[in-house]
Design a protein around this motif. Structure first.
Motif, mmCIF file in Angstrom:
data_model
loop_
_atom_site.group_PDB
_atom_site.id
_atom_site.type_symbol
_atom_site.label_atom_id
_atom_site.label_comp_id
_atom_site.label_asym_id
_atom_site.label_seq_id
_atom_site.Cartn_x
_atom_site.Cartn_y
_atom_site.Cartn_z
ATOM 1 N N PRO A 279 0.796 -1.245 0.000
ATOM 2 C CA PRO A 279 0.000 0.000 0.000
ATOM 3 C C PRO A 279 0.819 1.280 0.000
ATOM 4 O O PRO A 279 0.336 2.316 -0.455
ATOM 5 C CB PRO A 279 -0.832 -0.113 1.272
ATOM 6 C CG PRO A 279 -0.078 -1.047 2.154
ATOM 7 C CD PRO A 279 0.623 -2.003 1.248
ATOM 8 N N LYS A 280 2.043 1.253 0.543
ATOM 9 C CA LYS A 280 2.838 2.479 0.537
ATOM 10 C C LYS A 280 4.329 2.160 0.576
ATOM 11 O O LYS A 280 4.750 1.113 1.076
ATOM 12 C CB LYS A 280 2.467 3.405 1.694
ATOM 13 C CG LYS A 280 2.689 2.842 3.079
ATOM 14 C CD LYS A 280 2.313 3.897 4.132
ATOM 15 C CE LYS A 280 2.465 3.344 5.551
ATOM 16 N NZ LYS A 280 2.158 4.366 6.571
ATOM 17 N N GLN A 281 5.127 3.115 0.052
ATOM 18 C CA GLN A 281 6.582 2.995 0.015
ATOM 19 C C GLN A 281 7.193 4.360 0.305
ATOM 20 O O GLN A 281 6.545 5.390 0.108
ATOM 21 C CB GLN A 281 7.041 2.494 -1.353
ATOM 22 C CG GLN A 281 6.457 1.143 -1.760
ATOM 23 C CD GLN A 281 6.833 0.759 -3.167
ATOM 24 O OE1 GLN A 281 7.969 0.390 -3.447
ATOM 25 N NE2 GLN A 281 5.853 0.859 -4.077
ATOM 26 N N SER A 282 8.441 4.343 0.756
ATOM 27 C CA SER A 282 9.099 5.603 1.132
ATOM 28 C C SER A 282 10.567 5.602 0.735
ATOM 29 O O SER A 282 11.226 4.549 0.720
ATOM 30 C CB SER A 282 9.006 5.837 2.648
ATOM 31 O OG SER A 282 7.680 6.083 3.054
ATOM 32 N N LEU A 283 11.071 6.789 0.448
ATOM 33 C CA LEU A 283 12.499 7.022 0.228
ATOM 34 C C LEU A 283 12.947 8.133 1.171
ATOM 35 O O LEU A 283 12.261 9.147 1.313
ATOM 36 C CB LEU A 283 12.768 7.447 -1.219
ATOM 37 C CG LEU A 283 12.668 6.371 -2.305
ATOM 38 C CD1 LEU A 283 12.774 7.016 -3.682
ATOM 39 C CD2 LEU A 283 13.762 5.323 -2.127
ATOM 40 N N TRP A 284 14.103 7.942 1.820
ATOM 41 C CA TRP A 284 14.654 8.930 2.761
ATOM 42 C C TRP A 284 15.992 9.465 2.270
ATOM 43 O O TRP A 284 16.794 8.726 1.688
ATOM 44 C CB TRP A 284 14.922 8.310 4.118
ATOM 45 C CG TRP A 284 13.804 8.120 5.053
ATOM 46 C CD1 TRP A 284 13.387 8.941 6.061
ATOM 47 C CD2 TRP A 284 12.950 6.958 5.128
ATOM 48 N NE1 TRP A 284 12.347 8.380 6.743
ATOM 49 C CE2 TRP A 284 12.049 7.161 6.194
ATOM 50 C CE3 TRP A 284 12.859 5.775 4.400
ATOM 51 C CZ2 TRP A 284 11.092 6.228 6.546
ATOM 52 C CZ3 TRP A 284 11.909 4.843 4.731
ATOM 53 C CH2 TRP A 284 11.028 5.068 5.797
ATOM 54 N N PHE A 285 16.225 10.717 2.581
ATOM 55 C CA PHE A 285 17.566 11.304 2.518
ATOM 56 C C PHE A 285 17.732 12.094 3.807
ATOM 57 O O PHE A 285 16.955 13.003 4.092
ATOM 58 C CB PHE A 285 17.722 12.215 1.304
ATOM 59 C CG PHE A 285 18.994 13.011 1.323
ATOM 60 C CD1 PHE A 285 20.237 12.392 1.343
ATOM 61 C CD2 PHE A 285 18.943 14.403 1.345
ATOM 62 C CE1 PHE A 285 21.408 13.134 1.373
ATOM 63 C CE2 PHE A 285 20.117 15.157 1.374
ATOM 64 C CZ PHE A 285 21.346 14.520 1.380
ATOM 65 N N ALA A 286 18.729 11.727 4.607
ATOM 66 C CA ALA A 286 18.877 12.335 5.939
ATOM 67 C C ALA A 286 20.324 12.755 6.175
ATOM 68 O O ALA A 286 21.166 11.932 6.565
ATOM 69 C CB ALA A 286 18.428 11.361 7.028
ATOM 70 N N PRO A 287 20.663 14.013 5.947
ATOM 71 C CA PRO A 287 22.001 14.503 6.287
ATOM 72 C C PRO A 287 22.088 14.844 7.772
ATOM 73 O O PRO A 287 21.108 15.311 8.368
ATOM 74 C CB PRO A 287 22.136 15.758 5.428
ATOM 75 C CG PRO A 287 20.723 16.254 5.286
ATOM 76 C CD PRO A 287 19.839 15.036 5.300
ATOM 77 N N SER A 288 23.230 14.599 8.375
ATOM 78 C CA SER A 288 23.404 14.926 9.797
ATOM 79 C C SER A 288 24.816 15.414 10.039
ATOM 80 O O SER A 288 25.746 15.099 9.284
ATOM 81 C CB SER A 288 23.114 13.701 10.681
ATOM 82 O OG SER A 288 24.050 12.664 10.439
ATOM 83 N N TYR A 289 24.945 16.174 11.116
ATOM 84 C CA TYR A 289 26.279 16.648 11.534
ATOM 85 C C TYR A 289 26.401 16.470 13.036
ATOM 86 O O TYR A 289 25.558 16.947 13.807
ATOM 87 C CB TYR A 289 26.491 18.127 11.175
ATOM 88 C CG TYR A 289 27.898 18.591 11.467
ATOM 89 C CD1 TYR A 289 28.928 18.375 10.551
ATOM 90 C CD2 TYR A 289 28.215 19.204 12.680
ATOM 91 C CE1 TYR A 289 30.222 18.771 10.824
ATOM 92 C CE2 TYR A 289 29.510 19.603 12.959
ATOM 93 C CZ TYR A 289 30.516 19.375 12.028
ATOM 94 O OH TYR A 289 31.799 19.758 12.300
ATOM 95 N N ALA A 290 27.440 15.755 13.454
ATOM 96 C CA ALA A 290 27.695 15.516 14.874
ATOM 97 C C ALA A 290 28.850 16.396 15.331
ATOM 98 O O ALA A 290 29.959 16.321 14.784
ATOM 99 C CB ALA A 290 28.036 14.040 15.115
ATOM 100 N N PHE A 291 28.573 17.237 16.324
ATOM 101 C CA PHE A 291 29.603 18.104 16.884
ATOM 102 C C PHE A 291 30.448 17.319 17.890
ATOM 103 O O PHE A 291 29.953 16.410 18.552
ATOM 104 C CB PHE A 291 28.967 19.315 17.582
ATOM 105 C CG PHE A 291 28.225 20.221 16.653
ATOM 106 C CD1 PHE A 291 28.874 21.287 16.038
ATOM 107 C CD2 PHE A 291 26.878 20.021 16.383
ATOM 108 C CE1 PHE A 291 28.182 22.133 15.177
ATOM 109 C CE2 PHE A 291 26.180 20.856 15.526
ATOM 110 C CZ PHE A 291 26.832 21.918 14.918
ATOM 111 N N GLN A 292 31.721 17.698 17.989
ATOM 112 C CA GLN A 292 32.618 16.987 18.899
ATOM 113 C C GLN A 292 32.181 17.161 20.344
ATOM 114 O O GLN A 292 31.638 18.197 20.733
ATOM 115 C CB GLN A 292 34.059 17.485 18.738
ATOM 116 C CG GLN A 292 35.081 16.634 19.438
ATOM 117 C CD GLN A 292 36.305 16.395 18.571
ATOM 118 O OE1 GLN A 292 36.417 16.920 17.484
ATOM 119 N NE2 GLN A 292 37.219 15.599 19.058
#
Length: 433
Positions: A279-292
């Protein structure tokens, strides 16, 4: 040379070995399969920890206004970490792009027996997903890691050389001869290798500590004397800042990470295996930045862009009278922070929905359609606690997107227990000896 390499491993592995720590602790669950199935209400996919296998149990506290025993299950499998040993520290911290894609490639499954149709009939549903990630290492980060490893190897080589020379001298020289000879050995071993260091003062301070070792040990128990001497040398030449910095980077990934994911739902509306829909499908794009890490806590910013599309005919048949949009575009931001065993995650996500609706026929008999649009928001807070290094308890509360059923019921109250297996450990980097 072999002794110095082993010592370099010991320098880095000592704390991991003594505490049996994993190099990468489990994080809160965040799999594409559990997200698209609605077991995990979060839209934002946080970068996952390195685990060969994760399993999560979900319980919705507001189902029928009573506490429900967890019956929904999700698993996520990462083949790369099933049996990975002997990786170098540099390879672990500075993977090439293709290597990073392999390490992050995971496959997820999630299942529920409470997938409600439009008439509120509970059916079985299975979700499947894939995700991977790319760690974007900067030139400064690569330079820092390379230089830090070089510093530690230099420290290890100095320690190894001095201790091997001392070992050969203790049993053949008188005490005063040993003191004189070893001071010369130490000075010659470091004067051309250590820059910006007052070598004479360093050697003088070290020898002051050596002379404080009781002479009776040298005469009656040379092995004990050697151990005391080795400890002093280790204390003076172990680069503490480099050691702690590299240990921190082994346990935490800082900088940019790009996550990509796909997931789909397989529903069995009659609860028969040979009759199903996607019934449904998804595509993700997830950029992230981790600080020290600063003051013992970490901070991570995560963006999300998710495109979701629906099988409209399925929803028209099984959800009659409900508004269903063919396409959803979700976009938002999450803030994640960790303080020792406790972590929290807040997300705010907007949704833009659109579809086409049949509007009749024109005078020439052509079908006419009109576009319909809608918007919505979701905001959630998740609070997580590492019961153990590989067990995480999570509680999520907030406001979800308007559901197909019970449109007023947007409250989220979910408890999750996540288990991790096969995280990288001391053997992965050859730190066990």
């Amino acid at each position: 040379m072999k002794y110095s390499v082993v010592l370099f491993g010991w320098l880095l592995g000592l704390s991991f070995i003594s505490g049996q720590e994993k190099l990468n602790n489990l994080k809160a669950p965040s799999s594409p399969a559990s997200s698209i199935l609605g077991l995990q209400p979060s839209i934002v996919l946080t970068p996952k920890s390195y685990q060969a296998l994760e399993t999560a149990l979900f319980s919705n506290f507001i189902d029928d206004n009573k506490v429900v025993v967890p019956s929904d299950l999700a698993i996520e499998f990462t083949p790369y970490w099933v049996d990975k040993k002997g990786m170098t520290i540099k390879d672990y911290l500075l993977p090439e792009t293709f290597e990073s894609l392999k390490r992050g490639s995971s496959f997820s499954l999630a299942s529920t027996q409470s997938f409600a149709l439009g008439d509120e009939t509970n059916t079985n549903a299975l979700a499947f997903g894939y995700r991977t990630s790319i760690f974007l290492k900067s030139d400064d980060y690569e330079t820092y890691i390379t230089e830090t490893i070089t510093k530690l190897r230099l420290s290890a080589s100095i320690i190894a050389f001095i201790n091997s020379q001392a070992s050969s001298m203790i049993n053949r020289l008188e005490y005063e001869e040993f003191i004189k000879e070893i001071e010369s050995v130490i000075f010659n071993a470091i004067h051309s290798k250590l820059v910006d260091v007052d070598v004479s003062q360093l050697v003088s301070n070290l020898m002051t500590h050596v002379r404080e070792i009781p002479i009776r040990l040298y005469l009656n128990n040379p092995d004990k004397f050697g151990d005391e001497f080795n400890s002093i040398v280790f204390y003076f030449f172990k680069d503490q800042s480099a050691y702690e910095g590299l240990k921190d980077h082994i346990k935490n990934r800082y900088g940019f990470i790009l996550d990509f994911a796909y997931a789909g739902v397989l529903n069995f509306p009659t609860n028969e295996f040979d009759f199903s829909y996607v019934p449904k499908q998804s595509l993700w794009f997830a950029p992230s930045y981790a600080f020290q890490k600063k003051n013992g806590s970490t901070l991570k910013l995560i963006g999300v862009f998710r495109y979701e599309w629906y099988h409209v005919d399925y929803y028209k048949y099984y959800f009659p009278g409900n508004d269903v949009y063919e396409h959803n575009f979700d976009y938002g931001l999450a803030i994640n922070s960790e303080i020792k065993r406790f972590s929290f995650n807040f997300e705010f996500v907007g949704r833009s929905s659109n579809s086409e609706e049949f509007a009749g026929m024109d005078e020439n008999g052509n079908e006419l359609y009109r576009k319909i649009n809608n918007s919505d928001i979701q905001y959630l807070g998740s609070f997580n606690y590492n019961l153990y290094d590989q067990v995480v308890l999570s509680y999520t509360i907030g406001n979800r997107f308007e559901p197909l059923l019970n449109s007023r019921n947007t409250l989220v109250s979910t408890l999750t227990l996540n288990f991790g297996f096969g995280a990288p450990d001391k053997e992965t980097l050859g730190l066990q000896k």
